[in-house]
Design a protein around this motif. Sequence first.
Motif, mmCIF file in Angstrom:
data_model
loop_
_atom_site.group_PDB
_atom_site.id
_atom_site.type_symbol
_atom_site.label_atom_id
_atom_site.label_comp_id
_atom_site.label_asym_id
_atom_site.label_seq_id
_atom_site.Cartn_x
_atom_site.Cartn_y
_atom_site.Cartn_z
ATOM 1 N N LYS A 116 0.859 -1.168 0.000
ATOM 2 C CA LYS A 116 0.000 0.000 0.000
ATOM 3 C C LYS A 116 0.902 1.227 0.000
ATOM 4 C CE LYS A 116 -3.469 2.133 2.845
ATOM 5 N NZ LYS A 116 -4.498 1.980 3.813
ATOM 6 N N PHE A 117 0.397 2.343 -0.542
ATOM 7 C CA PHE A 117 1.139 3.580 -0.416
ATOM 8 C C PHE A 117 0.244 4.664 0.150
ATOM 9 C CE2 PHE A 117 -0.471 3.989 -4.801
ATOM 10 C CZ PHE A 117 -1.029 5.262 -4.768
ATOM 11 N N VAL A 118 0.872 5.611 0.804
ATOM 12 C CA VAL A 118 0.186 6.823 1.248
ATOM 13 C C VAL A 118 0.992 7.997 0.713
ATOM 14 C CG1 VAL A 118 -0.824 5.811 3.325
ATOM 15 C CG2 VAL A 118 1.384 6.929 3.478
ATOM 16 N N TYR A 119 0.292 9.076 0.450
ATOM 17 C CA TYR A 119 0.972 10.318 0.102
ATOM 18 C C TYR A 119 0.871 11.208 1.327
ATOM 19 C CZ TYR A 119 2.095 14.837 -1.814
ATOM 20 O OH TYR A 119 2.674 16.061 -2.013
ATOM 21 N N THR A 120 2.020 11.655 1.834
ATOM 22 C CA THR A 120 2.037 12.502 3.025
ATOM 23 C C THR A 120 2.454 13.918 2.650
ATOM 24 O OG1 THR A 120 4.318 11.917 3.534
ATOM 25 C CG2 THR A 120 2.604 10.573 4.550
ATOM 26 N N SER A 121 1.907 14.870 3.354
ATOM 27 C CA SER A 121 2.261 16.273 3.124
ATOM 28 C C SER A 121 3.656 16.541 3.661
ATOM 29 C CB SER A 121 1.251 17.187 3.814
ATOM 30 O OG SER A 121 1.388 17.093 5.217
ATOM 31 N N ARG A 122 4.156 17.729 3.407
ATOM 32 C CA ARG A 122 5.496 18.075 3.897
ATOM 33 C C ARG A 122 5.529 18.140 5.418
ATOM 34 N NH1 ARG A 122 3.112 22.660 1.864
ATOM 35 N NH2 ARG A 122 3.206 24.504 3.166
ATOM 36 N N VAL A 133 2.447 16.733 -5.858
ATOM 37 C CA VAL A 133 2.568 15.302 -6.170
ATOM 38 C C VAL A 133 3.583 15.021 -7.282
ATOM 39 C CG1 VAL A 133 1.284 13.352 -7.139
ATOM 40 C CG2 VAL A 133 0.363 14.608 -5.190
ATOM 41 N N PRO A 134 3.627 15.796 -8.369
ATOM 42 C CA PRO A 134 4.598 15.472 -9.426
ATOM 43 C C PRO A 134 6.059 15.506 -8.964
ATOM 44 C CG PRO A 134 2.972 17.013 -10.249
ATOM 45 C CD PRO A 134 2.761 16.903 -8.772
ATOM 46 N N LYS A 135 6.362 16.272 -7.928
ATOM 47 C CA LYS A 135 7.746 16.415 -7.452
ATOM 48 C C LYS A 135 8.042 15.546 -6.228
ATOM 49 C CE LYS A 135 6.736 21.010 -8.022
ATOM 50 N NZ LYS A 135 6.644 22.289 -7.397
ATOM 51 N N LEU A 157 1.411 -7.135 -5.515
ATOM 52 C CA LEU A 157 2.834 -7.024 -5.827
ATOM 53 C C LEU A 157 3.297 -5.576 -5.695
ATOM 54 C CD1 LEU A 157 2.949 -9.273 -9.034
ATOM 55 C CD2 LEU A 157 3.662 -9.898 -6.724
ATOM 56 N N LYS A 158 4.496 -5.406 -5.151
ATOM 57 C CA LYS A 158 5.043 -4.061 -4.967
ATOM 58 C C LYS A 158 5.241 -3.343 -6.295
ATOM 59 C CE LYS A 158 9.321 -3.255 -3.559
ATOM 60 N NZ LYS A 158 10.506 -3.054 -2.714
ATOM 61 N N MET A 159 5.536 -4.081 -7.331
ATOM 62 C CA MET A 159 5.775 -3.487 -8.647
ATOM 63 C C MET A 159 4.527 -2.738 -9.133
ATOM 64 S SD MET A 159 6.341 -5.947 -11.935
ATOM 65 C CE MET A 159 4.824 -6.843 -12.111
ATOM 66 N N TYR A 160 3.331 -3.261 -8.866
ATOM 67 C CA TYR A 160 2.095 -2.579 -9.271
ATOM 68 C C TYR A 160 1.882 -1.309 -8.452
ATOM 69 C CZ TYR A 160 1.041 -6.954 -11.682
ATOM 70 O OH TYR A 160 1.099 -8.049 -12.503
ATOM 71 N N CYS A 161 2.253 -1.362 -7.225
ATOM 72 C CA CYS A 161 2.175 -0.189 -6.348
ATOM 73 C C CYS A 161 3.095 0.910 -6.890
ATOM 74 C CB CYS A 161 2.583 -0.616 -4.939
ATOM 75 S SG CYS A 161 2.409 0.621 -3.668
ATOM 76 N N GLU A 162 4.312 0.565 -7.223
ATOM 77 C CA GLU A 162 5.279 1.529 -7.764
ATOM 78 C C GLU A 162 4.823 2.090 -9.112
ATOM 79 O OE1 GLU A 162 9.344 -0.365 -5.824
ATOM 80 O OE2 GLU A 162 8.574 -1.187 -7.697
ATOM 81 N N GLU A 197 4.025 6.152 -10.029
ATOM 82 C CA GLU A 197 4.581 6.874 -11.179
ATOM 83 C C GLU A 197 3.470 7.420 -12.071
ATOM 84 O OE1 GLU A 197 7.688 7.945 -11.856
ATOM 85 O OE2 GLU A 197 8.020 7.204 -9.828
ATOM 86 N N LEU A 198 2.415 6.643 -12.263
ATOM 87 C CA LEU A 198 1.299 7.102 -13.074
ATOM 88 C C LEU A 198 0.644 8.331 -12.438
ATOM 89 C CD1 LEU A 198 -0.910 5.223 -15.280
ATOM 90 C CD2 LEU A 198 -2.156 6.401 -13.492
ATOM 91 N N ILE A 199 0.468 8.306 -11.143
ATOM 92 C CA ILE A 199 -0.124 9.445 -10.432
ATOM 93 C C ILE A 199 0.795 10.665 -10.533
ATOM 94 C CG2 ILE A 199 -0.775 10.335 -8.154
ATOM 95 C CD1 ILE A 199 -1.739 7.449 -7.513
#
Length: 114
Positions: free
Chosen positions: A15-21, A98-100, A34-39, A43-45
């Motif tokens: 699983k991934f989370v996006y965290t703020s600064r 998110v892009p950076k 699989l971790k590869m699908y998560c990664e 990248e797509l996001i």
Amino acid sequence: MGAFVISKKHNDTYKFVYTSRKGKIVFSSKEYELKMYCEEDIELIKNNAAIAQCLKFKASNGTFFYKLMIADKEYAKSRKFTTELRLAKGIAEVALYVPKAEVLDFSGAPVFTD
């Protein structure tokens, strides 16, 4: 700038989370076998954050959240926001940061040990 954090759950899914600064979770993903699908989805996001749709919802308890959609597919669900203004700021952060964002992988060995 925020960061994507990959983790491995107890049932051997990823699983991934996006965290703020500031370290607060902004949105989190579904589970991946699989971790590869998560990664790949991270990248797509990152590559499509400018065109991502954030569909807004209001929960039964009065809080607000959004679902991050790209090409009609849901990739993540946001945390709950107490006001519509905070929701709007959370959505604005997606296109700006998110892009950076960097990717941190904590799915391997335990990071915090005794």
